[in-house]
Scaffold this active site. Structure first.
Site, PDB file in Angstrom:
ATOM      1  N   THR A   1       0.852  -1.182   0.000  1.00 28.24           N
ATOM      2  CA  THR A   1       0.000   0.000   0.000  1.00 28.24           C
ATOM      3  C   THR A   1       0.893   1.238   0.000  1.00 28.24           C
ATOM      4  O   THR A   1       2.080   1.146  -0.310  1.00 28.24           O
ATOM      5  CB  THR A   1      -0.994  -0.029   1.183  1.00 28.24           C
ATOM      6  N   ASN A   2       0.352   2.410   0.348  1.00 27.63           N
ATOM      7  CA  ASN A   2       1.159   3.636   0.393  1.00 27.63           C
ATOM      8  C   ASN A   2       0.669   4.529   1.532  1.00 27.63           C
ATOM      9  O   ASN A   2      -0.255   4.154   2.253  1.00 27.63           O
ATOM     10  CB  ASN A   2       1.103   4.355  -0.959  1.00 27.63           C
ATOM     11  N   ARG A   3       1.271   5.710   1.659  1.00 30.20           N
ATOM     12  CA  ARG A   3       1.038   6.527   2.849  1.00 30.20           C
ATOM     13  C   ARG A   3      -0.195   7.430   2.785  1.00 30.20           C
ATOM     14  O   ARG A   3      -0.422   8.222   3.686  1.00 30.20           O
ATOM     15  CB  ARG A   3       2.266   7.382   3.134  1.00 30.20           C
ATOM     16  N   SER A   4      -0.977   7.311   1.762  1.00 28.75           N
ATOM     17  CA  SER A   4      -2.148   8.192   1.671  1.00 28.75           C
ATOM     18  C   SER A   4      -3.114   7.934   2.831  1.00 28.75           C
ATOM     19  O   SER A   4      -3.430   6.790   3.149  1.00 28.75           O
ATOM     20  CB  SER A   4      -2.880   7.936   0.351  1.00 28.75           C
TER      21      SER A   4
END
Ligand code: CTP
Length: 213
Positions: free
Chosen positions: A21-24
């Site tokens: 996933t990512n940091r959003s």
């Protein structure tokens, strides 16, 4: 108007307990959905997993992966007057999802990734959507040029561009400082809370609708 918002990060499974996933945080998209609802619009919020409260009185469609988000957008975009794509979609997913937990039997492990569908890019080209289309661009360099390239390639009316190399704004923050990049001009918006920025973006969408007749 009918307004569609994509928000949050997508989650791409590796095995039953792991994912990419990512940091959003999803804050910008949720602020847009809430502001849209408060302005009297009918809002459809398609969101990856976040820790945020679901805004009441919006049609909420939870998804996990980019492919699920694409399907939800495909099903819903036809009915929209405006669509704002603020989700941080994973550009790649593991080519293979193990149905068993991967055990640490070797010193190194190579994951093969394959490209995910470009959801925003599919709006005009695949889904033949002809309403107002707004994308986001998160960049660490050449902010305006890269945003303008996205605007052109994905046939957006507006790209909201933010420089994620600046501390205290953007990803995971409550504030953002953006450029509103249009085909013929650029409008810088000074730092403001994501709640206020949501209203600024929705006003810009309204102006585009008026201009477009
Ligand atoms: N987006 C999307 N589907 C994807 C990837 C991105 O809908 N698979 C949308 C995002 O919601 C955002 C915009 O496209 O509105 C971001 O554009 P993109 O070109 O994907 O940004 P980057 O991933 O940063 O692109 P690049 O790596 O090419 O700079």
């Amino acid at each position: 108007m009918n307004l569609l918002v994509t928000a949050g990060a997508t989650r791409e499974p590796i095995d039953p307990v792991r994912y990419l996933t990512n940091r959003s945080s999803g804050k910008m998209g949720y602020a847009l959905a809430l502001a849209g609802q408060q302005l009297g619009h009918r809002v459809t919020l398609i969101s990856g997993p976040t820790s945020l409260d679901i805004p009441s009185l919006v049609d909420f469609i939870p998804v996990e992966t980019a492919k699920e988000m694409l399907e939800a957008v495909k099903l819903n975009i036809g009915a929209q007057d405006a669509a704002i794509f603020s989700a941080a979609v994973a550009d790649y997913r593991p080519s293979f999802i193990s149905d068993r937990k991967i055990k640490k039997t070797t010193d190194s492990l190579t994951l093969e990734l394959v490209r995910n569908p470009d959801i925003l890019g599919s709006a005009r080209h695949q889904f033949k959507y002809d309403g107002i289309l707004v994308g986001f661009a998160a960049e660490t360099e050449n902010l305006e040029t890269n945003a303008r390239t996205k605007l052109r390639q994905k046939e957006c009316d507006l790209v909201v561009a933010n420089d994620i190399s600046k501390k205290g704004i953007g990803f995971d923050s409550d504030h953002n400082e953006v450029l509103l990049v249009y085909p013929e001009h650029t409008r810088p918006i000074p730092t403001e809370s994501k709640e206020r920025l949501a209203y600024t973006i929705l006003r810009a969408v309204d102006d585009l609708r008026v201009e477009g007749g």
